[in-house]
Design an enzyme around this catalytic site. Structure first.
Site, PDB file in Angstrom:
ATOM      1  N   ASP A 137      90.236  50.733  97.337  1.00  0.00           N
ATOM      2  CA  ASP A 137      90.916  49.919  98.362  1.00  0.00           C
ATOM      3  C   ASP A 137      91.333  50.809  99.525  1.00  0.00           C
ATOM      4  O   ASP A 137      91.239  50.429 100.679  1.00  0.00           O
ATOM      5  CB  ASP A 137      92.233  49.303  97.853  1.00  0.00           C
ATOM      6  CG  ASP A 137      92.076  48.437  96.632  1.00  0.00           C
ATOM      7  OD1 ASP A 137      90.989  47.886  96.442  1.00  0.00           O
ATOM      8  OD2 ASP A 137      93.072  48.314  95.889  1.00  0.00           O
ATOM      9  N   GLU A 177      96.138  45.977  81.394  1.00  0.00           N
ATOM     10  CA  GLU A 177      96.375  44.620  81.910  1.00  0.00           C
ATOM     11  C   GLU A 177      95.422  43.640  81.235  1.00  0.00           C
ATOM     12  O   GLU A 177      94.230  43.617  81.523  1.00  0.00           O
ATOM     13  CB  GLU A 177      96.162  44.633  83.434  1.00  0.00           C
ATOM     14  CG  GLU A 177      96.408  43.292  84.093  1.00  0.00           C
ATOM     15  CD  GLU A 177      96.240  43.354  85.612  1.00  0.00           C
ATOM     16  OE1 GLU A 177      96.603  44.385  86.226  1.00  0.00           O
ATOM     17  OE2 GLU A 177      95.720  42.394  86.181  1.00  0.00           O
ATOM     18  N   HIS A 188      96.509  35.507  84.359  1.00  0.00           N
ATOM     19  CA  HIS A 188      95.679  35.888  83.207  1.00  0.00           C
ATOM     20  C   HIS A 188      96.206  35.237  81.931  1.00  0.00           C
ATOM     21  O   HIS A 188      95.438  34.899  81.037  1.00  0.00           O
ATOM     22  CB  HIS A 188      95.640  37.403  83.046  1.00  0.00           C
ATOM     23  CG  HIS A 188      95.040  38.122  84.224  1.00  0.00           C
ATOM     24  ND1 HIS A 188      94.954  39.484  84.298  1.00  0.00           N
ATOM     25  CD2 HIS A 188      94.503  37.647  85.370  1.00  0.00           C
ATOM     26  CE1 HIS A 188      94.376  39.827  85.436  1.00  0.00           C
ATOM     27  NE2 HIS A 188      94.099  38.721  86.113  1.00  0.00           N
ATOM     28  N   HIS A 248      93.832  50.251  94.221  1.00  0.00           N
ATOM     29  CA  HIS A 248      92.673  50.838  93.542  1.00  0.00           C
ATOM     30  C   HIS A 248      92.195  51.960  94.459  1.00  0.00           C
ATOM     31  O   HIS A 248      92.275  51.834  95.685  1.00  0.00           O
ATOM     32  CB  HIS A 248      91.505  49.860  93.423  1.00  0.00           C
ATOM     33  CG  HIS A 248      91.788  48.587  92.681  1.00  0.00           C
ATOM     34  ND1 HIS A 248      92.405  47.516  93.257  1.00  0.00           N
ATOM     35  CD2 HIS A 248      91.500  48.223  91.408  1.00  0.00           C
ATOM     36  CE1 HIS A 248      92.496  46.538  92.371  1.00  0.00           C
ATOM     37  NE2 HIS A 248      91.972  46.940  91.237  1.00  0.00           N
ATOM     38  N   ASP A 261      94.922  33.632  91.646  1.00  0.00           N
ATOM     39  CA  ASP A 261      95.823  34.661  92.201  1.00  0.00           C
ATOM     40  C   ASP A 261      96.694  34.137  93.348  1.00  0.00           C
ATOM     41  O   ASP A 261      96.721  34.737  94.421  1.00  0.00           O
ATOM     42  CB  ASP A 261      95.005  35.865  92.701  1.00  0.00           C
ATOM     43  CG  ASP A 261      94.526  36.762  91.563  1.00  0.00           C
ATOM     44  OD1 ASP A 261      95.022  36.627  90.426  1.00  0.00           O
ATOM     45  OD2 ASP A 261      93.649  37.607  91.826  1.00  0.00           O
TER      46      ASP A 261
HETATM   47  C1  XLS Z   1      92.009  41.177  88.344  1.00  0.00           C
HETATM   48  C2  XLS Z   1      93.135  42.060  88.113  1.00  0.00           C
HETATM   49  C3  XLS Z   1      93.179  43.285  89.014  1.00  0.00           C
HETATM   50  C4  XLS Z   1      94.127  44.304  88.458  1.00  0.00           C
HETATM   51  C5  XLS Z   1      93.940  45.659  89.000  1.00  0.00           C
HETATM   52  O1  XLS Z   1      91.950  40.079  87.858  1.00  0.00           O
HETATM   53  O2  XLS Z   1      94.312  41.342  88.191  1.00  0.00           O
HETATM   54  O3  XLS Z   1      93.495  42.930  90.311  1.00  0.00           O
HETATM   55  O4  XLS Z   1      95.458  43.912  88.626  1.00  0.00           O
HETATM   56  O5  XLS Z   1      92.691  46.167  88.768  1.00  0.00           O
HETATM   57 NI    NI Z   2      94.157  38.400  88.441  1.00  0.00          NI
HETATM   58 NI    NI Z   3      96.253  42.047  88.233  1.00  0.00          NI
END
Ligand code: XLS
Ligand code: NI
Ligand code: NI
Length: 435
Positions: free
Chosen positions: A103, A231, A270, A100, A308
């Site tokens: 980041d 995404e 997700h 990002h 994650d």
């Molecule tokens: C958050 C998302 C994020 C995206 C990028 O849940 O996975 O990390 O991959 O913004």
């Molecule tokens: Ni995520």
């Molecule tokens: Ni992600």
């Protein structure tokens, strides 16, 4: 300064090696179906978790002490973090990374200063990429952490915030192009709602479509030839995220005539948050010709949030690689490890262990999926199951030449249809025979 002195270079040693800092399955230059393993898998490190993660959670502060985070001046720290990042990427042997804007460079006192910070860091990154050969899989804009985005970015009730998001994405897209990024990602950070009592749902959908159309227009103007990716995620941070799952996003894109401009970036965790399997989300995207890239991680089935974690489940990797291979493999996409070590995994070394585990898991997934495809037993089974549609009434249905009257004539003349076995247990055991 060397940030990971314990590691020289992670290399392939084969499955009998007892050295935990080697690959047992990931053999980057090995040819699989005429293509190098690394070009099938296109592994990427996620900058936010691996370089910027501090090991904090809702109940406690960061538990990790990263030496590159000790530099006090924010811009110096950003630069130092980039050096640590490229040392990590090189030693691990990945070809790509993702970030990002916020980041890699800190937000300044105002928008112009934030842009200046990013431009400076992009120059440093450009040089490090050139020197190492490591490439940018995708860039994105963080339009969710700063309090200005509390009520969303591209769906914000205040057009001033909407404008801010547009300007920020414009600049992040430029940075991505400058670094040769192969994709640009839109994850709907806070594009969603907490309560419908204060939300004009229809207007927010419209705003989001406008926002994305403006991104498409600017991509053209810029001449950025990467893929735009959305995404999906069903919840978190908001109670309801608009990009709920693959099917929802595809429907949205079609409603606003954006289906030719975007592909999907599917994240495993997700998928499970949406009540689907990873394989399901990939399959829905692939069926629409919209499988762009993957955020490879895993959730914890007993927890209801985005944990994650690094992916280590062989079955999930096999099923994922089956779908990806059958869809023709990646073009601009890849496997980005949007994953973080657990809070208790406090060492820099744990970053290596997490990635090595994930890379070996997907390397195995690829090898097994390719065997399944080459043997074609599964494919043949499915082909036979639908063989009735190759001729007669079935073929007419697919050609759009059948109607209800013909169906009625057929049903009246025929005997009662008898179900054939779906053979689920046989097929599950067939998969096991390759693992
Ligand atoms: C958050 C998302 C994020 C995206 C990028 O849940 O996975 O990390 O991959 O913004
Ligand atoms: Ni995520
Ligand atoms: Ni992600």
């Amino acid at each position: 300064m060397e940030y990971f002195p314990e590691v020289k270079k992670v290399s392939f040693e084969g499955k009998d090696s007892k050295n935990p800092l080697t690959f047992k399955y990931y053999d980057p230059d090995r040819l699989i179906l005429g293509k190098k393993m690394k070009d099938h898998l296109r592994f990427a490190v996620a900058y936010w978790h691996t370089l910027k993660g501090v090991g904090s959670d809702m109940f406690g502060a960061g538990s990790w002490k990263r030496p590159w985070e000790t530099v006090s001046d924010p811009m110096r720290r950003a630069e130092e973090t980039l050096y640590a990042a490229f040392e990590f990427f090189t030693k691990l042997g990945v070809d790509y990374y993702c970030f990002h804007d916020r980041d890699i460079a800190p937000e300044g006192q105002n928008f112009s200063e934030s842009c200046k910070n990013l431009d400076y860091i992009v120059k440093v990154a450009r040089k490090l990429q050139n020197d190492s050969g490591i490439k940018l899989l995708w860039g994105t804009a963080n339009c969710f952490s700063n309090p200005r985005y509390t009520h969303g970015a591209g769906t914000n009730p205040d057009p001033k915030v909407f404008a801010y998001a547009c300007a920020q994405v414009k600049h992040a897209m430029e940075a991505t192009q400058e670094l040769g990024g192969e994709n640009y990602v839109f994850w709907g950070g806070r594009e969603g709602y907490e309560t419908l009592l204060n939300t004009n749902y229809a207007l927010e959908q419209e705003l989001f479509a406008r926002f994305l159309q403006m991104a498409v227009d600017y991509k053209r103007e810029l001449g950025f030839d990467g893929t735009l990716l959305i995404e999906p995620k069903p919840k978190e941070p908001t109670k309801h995220q608009y990009d709920f799952d693959s099917a929802t996003v595809l429907g949205f894109l079609r409603q606003y005539n954006l289906q030719d401009e975007f592909k999907l970036n599917i994240e495993a965790n997700h998928a499970t948050l949406a009540g689907h399997t990873f394989q399901h989300e990939l399959t829905v995207a692939a069926a629409a010709g919209a499988l762009g890239s993957v955020d490879a991680n895993t959730g914890d089935m007993l927890l209801g949030w985005d944990t994650d974690q690094f992916p280590t489940n062989i079955y999930d990797a096999v099923y994922a690689m089956l779908v990806i291979q059958q869809a023709g493999g990646f073009t601009t996409g890849g496997l980005n490890f949007d994953a973080k070590a657990r809070r208790g995994s406090v060492d820099g070394l744990d970053l290596f262990y997490g990635h090595i585990a994930a890379m070996d898991t997907f390397a195995r997934g690829l090898l097994i999926a390719v065997k399944i495809i080459e043997d074609s037993m599964l494919e043949q089974f499915i082909a036979d199951r639908y063989a009735g549609y190759n001729s007669g009434f079935g073929a007419k249905v697919l050609a759009g030449k059948a109607d209800f009257r013909q169906a009625e004539v057929l049903v009246t003349a025929n005997e009662e249809p008898v179900p054939a076995s779906g053979r689920q247990e046989y097929l599950e055991n067939l998969i096991n025979s390759y693992i």
